[in-house]
Design a protein around this motif. Structure first.
Motif, PDB file in Angstrom:
ATOM      1  N   GLY A 106      50.265  33.618  35.177  1.00 51.19           N
ATOM      2  CA  GLY A 106      49.387  33.330  34.052  1.00 51.19           C
ATOM      3  C   GLY A 106      48.538  32.105  34.294  1.00 51.19           C
ATOM      4  O   GLY A 106      47.346  32.065  33.938  1.00 51.19           O
ATOM      5  N   GLN A 107      49.132  31.083  34.911  1.00 52.12           N
ATOM      6  CA  GLN A 107      48.367  29.874  35.215  1.00 52.12           C
ATOM      7  C   GLN A 107      47.299  30.151  36.265  1.00 52.12           C
ATOM      8  O   GLN A 107      46.127  29.782  36.095  1.00 52.12           O
ATOM      9  N   TYR A 108      47.676  30.799  37.366  1.00 53.83           N
ATOM     10  CA  TYR A 108      46.716  31.060  38.431  1.00 53.83           C
ATOM     11  C   TYR A 108      45.562  31.935  37.936  1.00 53.83           C
ATOM     12  O   TYR A 108      44.388  31.672  38.207  1.00 53.83           O
ATOM     13  N   LYS A 109      45.901  33.001  37.208  1.00 52.88           N
ATOM     14  CA  LYS A 109      44.868  33.951  36.802  1.00 52.88           C
ATOM     15  C   LYS A 109      44.032  33.446  35.640  1.00 52.88           C
ATOM     16  O   LYS A 109      43.017  34.061  35.287  1.00 52.88           O
ATOM     17  N   SER A 110      44.404  32.305  35.067  1.00 48.64           N
ATOM     18  CA  SER A 110      43.547  31.664  34.064  1.00 48.64           C
ATOM     19  C   SER A 110      42.352  30.971  34.703  1.00 48.64           C
ATOM     20  O   SER A 110      41.413  30.581  34.000  1.00 48.64           O
ATOM     21  N   ASP A 111      42.375  30.819  36.016  1.00 48.06           N
ATOM     22  CA  ASP A 111      41.277  30.141  36.707  1.00 48.06           C
ATOM     23  C   ASP A 111      40.011  30.998  36.625  1.00 48.06           C
ATOM     24  O   ASP A 111      40.014  32.173  37.027  1.00 48.06           O
ATOM     25  N   PRO A 112      38.899  30.451  36.129  1.00 46.09           N
ATOM     26  CA  PRO A 112      37.687  31.270  35.932  1.00 46.09           C
ATOM     27  C   PRO A 112      37.066  31.760  37.230  1.00 46.09           C
ATOM     28  O   PRO A 112      36.455  32.839  37.251  1.00 46.09           O
ATOM     29  N   ASP A 113      37.198  31.004  38.316  1.00 44.43           N
ATOM     30  CA  ASP A 113      36.606  31.451  39.573  1.00 44.43           C
ATOM     31  C   ASP A 113      37.371  32.634  40.157  1.00 44.43           C
ATOM     32  O   ASP A 113      36.766  33.573  40.707  1.00 44.43           O
ATOM     33  N   LEU A 114      38.690  32.620  40.046  1.00 39.33           N
ATOM     34  CA  LEU A 114      39.485  33.767  40.490  1.00 39.33           C
ATOM     35  C   LEU A 114      39.171  34.995  39.642  1.00 39.33           C
ATOM     36  O   LEU A 114      39.010  36.109  40.169  1.00 39.33           O
ATOM     37  N   ARG A 115      39.048  34.822  38.335  1.00 38.42           N
ATOM     38  CA  ARG A 115      38.718  35.945  37.471  1.00 38.42           C
ATOM     39  C   ARG A 115      37.349  36.527  37.831  1.00 38.42           C
ATOM     40  O   ARG A 115      37.156  37.746  37.812  1.00 38.42           O
ATOM     41  N   ALA A 116      36.398  35.657  38.158  1.00 36.54           N
ATOM     42  CA  ALA A 116      35.052  36.138  38.509  1.00 36.54           C
ATOM     43  C   ALA A 116      35.085  36.989  39.772  1.00 36.54           C
ATOM     44  O   ALA A 116      34.417  38.030  39.851  1.00 36.54           O
ATOM     45  N   ALA A 117      35.855  36.563  40.765  1.00 33.34           N
ATOM     46  CA  ALA A 117      35.931  37.336  42.012  1.00 33.34           C
ATOM     47  C   ALA A 117      36.593  38.685  41.789  1.00 33.34           C
ATOM     48  O   ALA A 117      36.197  39.698  42.383  1.00 33.34           O
ATOM     49  N   HIS A 118      37.615  38.722  40.936  1.00 37.53           N
ATOM     50  CA  HIS A 118      38.249  40.001  40.616  1.00 37.53           C
ATOM     51  C   HIS A 118      37.282  40.933  39.901  1.00 37.53           C
ATOM     52  O   HIS A 118      37.281  42.150  40.136  1.00 37.53           O
ATOM     53  N   ALA A 119      36.467  40.397  39.010  1.00 38.18           N
ATOM     54  CA  ALA A 119      35.562  41.225  38.218  1.00 38.18           C
ATOM     55  C   ALA A 119      34.369  41.722  39.020  1.00 38.18           C
ATOM     56  O   ALA A 119      33.691  42.661  38.597  1.00 38.18           O
ATOM     57  N   ALA A 120      34.113  41.136  40.180  1.00 31.57           N
ATOM     58  CA  ALA A 120      32.886  41.430  40.915  1.00 31.57           C
ATOM     59  C   ALA A 120      33.008  42.573  41.909  1.00 31.57           C
ATOM     60  O   ALA A 120      31.990  43.150  42.318  1.00 31.57           O
ATOM     61  N   ALA A 121      34.238  42.924  42.342  1.00 31.46           N
ATOM     62  CA  ALA A 121      34.412  43.950  43.362  1.00 31.46           C
ATOM     63  C   ALA A 121      35.853  44.445  43.335  1.00 31.46           C
ATOM     64  O   ALA A 121      36.749  43.732  42.872  1.00 31.46           O
ATOM     65  N   PRO A 122      36.111  45.648  43.847  1.00 32.69           N
ATOM     66  CA  PRO A 122      37.493  46.114  43.944  1.00 32.69           C
ATOM     67  C   PRO A 122      38.268  45.333  45.013  1.00 32.69           C
ATOM     68  O   PRO A 122      37.695  44.937  46.027  1.00 32.69           O
ATOM     69  N   TRP A 123      39.555  45.142  44.765  1.00 37.56           N
ATOM     70  CA  TRP A 123      40.421  44.400  45.682  1.00 37.56           C
ATOM     71  C   TRP A 123      41.489  45.324  46.265  1.00 37.56           C
ATOM     72  O   TRP A 123      41.965  46.254  45.604  1.00 37.56           O
ATOM     73  N   VAL A 124      41.880  45.009  47.499  1.00 34.96           N
ATOM     74  CA  VAL A 124      43.072  45.581  48.128  1.00 34.96           C
ATOM     75  C   VAL A 124      43.985  44.400  48.443  1.00 34.96           C
ATOM     76  O   VAL A 124      43.571  43.445  49.106  1.00 34.96           O
ATOM     77  N   VAL A 125      45.227  44.439  47.951  1.00 31.64           N
ATOM     78  CA  VAL A 125      46.093  43.260  48.023  1.00 31.64           C
ATOM     79  C   VAL A 125      47.409  43.587  48.704  1.00 31.64           C
ATOM     80  O   VAL A 125      47.882  44.729  48.675  1.00 31.64           O
ATOM     81  N   ALA A 126      48.006  42.570  49.297  1.00 34.75           N
ATOM     82  CA  ALA A 126      49.358  42.661  49.858  1.00 34.75           C
ATOM     83  C   ALA A 126      49.984  41.276  49.795  1.00 34.75           C
ATOM     84  O   ALA A 126      49.316  40.273  50.092  1.00 34.75           O
ATOM     85  N   PRO A 127      51.258  41.173  49.438  1.00 35.10           N
ATOM     86  CA  PRO A 127      51.904  39.862  49.392  1.00 35.10           C
ATOM     87  C   PRO A 127      52.316  39.386  50.773  1.00 35.10           C
ATOM     88  O   PRO A 127      52.507  40.183  51.694  1.00 35.10           O
ATOM     89  N   ASP A 128      52.458  38.068  50.902  1.00 37.21           N
ATOM     90  CA  ASP A 128      53.064  37.483  52.102  1.00 37.21           C
ATOM     91  C   ASP A 128      54.404  36.881  51.682  1.00 37.21           C
ATOM     92  O   ASP A 128      55.198  37.552  51.026  1.00 37.21           O
ATOM     93  N   ASP A 129      54.634  35.617  51.943  1.00 39.10           N
ATOM     94  CA  ASP A 129      55.939  35.036  51.620  1.00 39.10           C
ATOM     95  C   ASP A 129      55.971  34.296  50.284  1.00 39.10           C
ATOM     96  O   ASP A 129      56.902  34.438  49.497  1.00 39.10           O
ATOM     97  N   HIS A 130      54.925  33.513  49.969  1.00 40.05           N
ATOM     98  CA  HIS A 130      55.016  32.619  48.815  1.00 40.05           C
ATOM     99  C   HIS A 130      55.005  33.341  47.475  1.00 40.05           C
ATOM    100  O   HIS A 130      55.354  32.737  46.459  1.00 40.05           O
ATOM    101  N   GLU A 131      54.634  34.592  47.449  1.00 36.30           N
ATOM    102  CA  GLU A 131      54.796  35.358  46.210  1.00 36.30           C
ATOM    103  C   GLU A 131      56.277  35.485  45.837  1.00 36.30           C
ATOM    104  O   GLU A 131      56.608  35.765  44.685  1.00 36.30           O
ATOM    105  N   VAL A 132      57.155  35.308  46.818  1.00 34.27           N
ATOM    106  CA  VAL A 132      58.608  35.333  46.578  1.00 34.27           C
ATOM    107  C   VAL A 132      59.192  33.967  46.892  1.00 34.27           C
ATOM    108  O   VAL A 132      59.625  33.227  46.021  1.00 34.27           O
ATOM    109  N   GLU A 133      59.202  33.624  48.190  1.00 31.52           N
ATOM    110  CA  GLU A 133      59.731  32.347  48.661  1.00 31.52           C
ATOM    111  C   GLU A 133      59.208  32.107  50.070  1.00 31.52           C
ATOM    112  O   GLU A 133      59.024  33.053  50.845  1.00 31.52           O
ATOM    113  N   ASN A 134      59.020  30.872  50.435  1.00 28.77           N
ATOM    114  CA  ASN A 134      58.505  30.527  51.748  1.00 28.77           C
ATOM    115  C   ASN A 134      59.381  31.099  52.870  1.00 28.77           C
ATOM    116  O   ASN A 134      60.602  30.949  52.862  1.00 28.77           O
TER     117      ASN A 134
END
Length: 517
Positions: free
Chosen positions: A214-242
């Motif tokens: 919620g904190q990260y996605k509240s950032d207006p620049d991140l929201r703008a990039a999401h709204a501008a084009a389709p994304w393909v995503v994959a997690p690495d380590d920090h989404e869980v633990e280093n």
């Protein structure tokens, strides 16, 4: 031909969502909750006939209980997709339900669209209308294309810097964005720029992971990039633990943790990841398991193989140097047997011009020591040298042309030739790797640092290095691939310019870096 509707005009419209709709019966109830679409909108995993549309209802994105300020009830969410940004030509409409079990997130899988077309979309709940997003369907399978433009990025530590790079990315004319991991960071971090992590401590529970997103996605620049084009995503380590590996937690922070306890943590992390990103139902997590690796095709230009380099890997070795045999142990794996076979079989069948791996950690060899001694990182493919050799041997055996790896994680940029034998500079070049820097992780960085000097001196297959922040813009044609390394010199202050530090070119049919300009 692309719609000429101006990019900045689109972003203004997307932020304002200045459209009208009829009031539905639950309008008063939703109005009392406050603004529902604080986390914006997104689209992802485009196919020729459709895309995934995403939003999440959260009037209080960082509410400590992780529910985003939403009551424990389901809400009807209408989605609309149109051929124009003012929704005069709506071509598809549907209804999803946002439920508390999935943090009131919405993943609408839209079908029946035309291939290789721009569309605009929005969501409606009660009398509230979301920002407008722009998306694009993939071209028809192996249809003839002149070219494709996409960006890739990774590593956005909220406390380390502003997401200015995403604002500039939103202004690009992109067909696609590929995010290669570290979308959030799990640790406690106060930083020095007034963007301290919420919650303050390292996150373990589902509620705390939800708050962090919620904190990260509240950032207006991140929201703008999401709204501008389709994304393909994959997690690495920090989404869980280093630096986690399989069912094994990072040993230096929790030495006595049982794998069963770590699986519970991974289940919470995967769930929050899915709730906050535009993923298809095929990637919906089931406890501690989630389908990350998948393949997307864009006409006859690009086959994109998205990898999972965490879930199936063997645990990392202790630090090893020149005569370390462990990293060449054939029993060690980065991808696991099933994913490795899936990858090589798919590459062997590809009819695309460019055969690409969306890869979380770099594959080129990187000797970290100056002089005669050698030292390699054990979390990267260097710690899994036999597995890397199997991959490269498989690429050669299947006559895979125009093999490219795009990579994140390292908070620095490198363009490198991928060698069949890195110890022999004259060895066959099997492909090219573009390592991309971080969005903000590590602060500003520098044009060159001491590690960069060592890498370029000790690893002749590396052709370019930079350690500033930014993203990578890739322009693909039938004849060539150019990666523009776009850098933001200052990320500790909001705003600021972007510049192209270098353009690196690969020629079709000639593996390896052809030019750096």
């Amino acid at each position: 031909m692309r719609d000429q509707f101006g990019r900045r005009h689109f972003l203004t419209l997307a932020g304002a969502a200045a459209v009208a709709t009829a009031v539905v019966p639950e309008a008063r109830a939703t109005s009392r909750l406050g603004e529902l679409f604080t986390l914006g909108v997104a689209s992802g995993d485009p196919q020729p006939d459709g895309v995934v549309l995403w939003t999440r209802l959260a009037p209080e994105p960082t509410a400590p209980d992780g529910h985003g300020g939403m009551p424990a009830k389901r809400y009807q969410v209408t989605w609309e997709i149109a051929e124009d940004p003012r929704f005069r030509r709506i071509v598809r409409r549907g209804v999803e339900h946002a439920v508390p079990e999935w943090a009131h997130s919405v993943h609408a899988e839209v079908h029946g669209l035309r291939p290789d077309r721009e569309y605009w979309y929005r969501f409606v709940v009660g009398d509230q209308i979301s920002p407008v997003g722009r998306t694009r369907t993939a071209p028809a399978w192996y249809s003839s294309l002149k070219g494709l433009t996409f960006a890739f990025a990774s590593c956005q530590a909220y406390a380390d810097g502003y997401f200015t790079a995403f604002r500039h990315m939103a202004d690009e004319d992109l067909d696609l964005v590929v995010h290669l991991g570290d979308y959030i960071y799990e640790g406690g971090n106060r930083g020095t720029i007034g963007r301290a992590h919420l919650p303050a401590a390292e996150v373990f529970s589902l509620a705390d992971y939800r708050v962090r997103y919620g904190q990260y996605k509240s950032d207006p620049d991140l929201r703008a990039a999401h709204a501008a084009a389709p994304w393909v995503v994959a997690p690495d380590d920090h989404e869980v633990e280093n630096n986690w590996a399989g069912d094994i937690s990072q040993i230096d922070t929790e030495p006595d943790q049982d794998p069963a306890v770590f699986r519970e943590r991974r289940a919470a992390a995967y769930r929050a990841y899915y709730e906050n990103l535009p993923l298809r139902r095929t990637s919906m997590p089931r406890g501690p398991e989630m389908q990350v690796y998948r393949r997307l095709t864009f006409g006859n230009v690009l086959q994109l193989n998205v990898l999972d380099t965490r879930r199936f890997r063997t645990d990392q070795l202790e630090q090893c140097a020149q005569n370390c045999d462990g990293r060449w142990d054939p029993a060690r794996t980065m991808l696991g047997d099933r994913q490795e076979k899936w990858l090589l079989d798919g590459l062997g069948r590809s009819r695309a011009r460019w055969n690409v791996l969306g890869n979380q950690i770099f594959a080129f060899e990187a000797d970290h020591d100056a002089g005669a001694s050698e030292r390699y990182g054990m979390d990267t493919w260097d710690g899994y040298a036999a597995a890397r050799q199997r991959l490269f041997d498989g690429v050669v055996a299947r006559d895979v042309d125009n093999f490219v790896m795009i990579t994140g994680d390292a908070h620095r940029s490198v363009a490198a030739d991928l060698k069949l034998n890195f110890s022999d500079p004259a060895s066959r070049t099997v492909g090219t790797e573009f390592l991309g820097t971080s969005i903000s992780s590590g602060g500003n960085g520098a044009d060159m640092d001491s590690l960069g000097v060592t890498w370029l001196a000790e690893n002749p297959h590396m052709k370019f290095h930079n350690s500033q922040r930014g993203y990578q813009r890739c322009v693909l044609t039938q004849d060539a691939w150019r990666t523009d390394y776009r850098v933001v010199p200052e990320v500790r202050v909001a705003g600021g310019p972007v510049l192209t530090r270098a353009g690196v070119t690969v020629e079709a049919g000639r593996p390896g870096v052809a030019d750096v300009s």
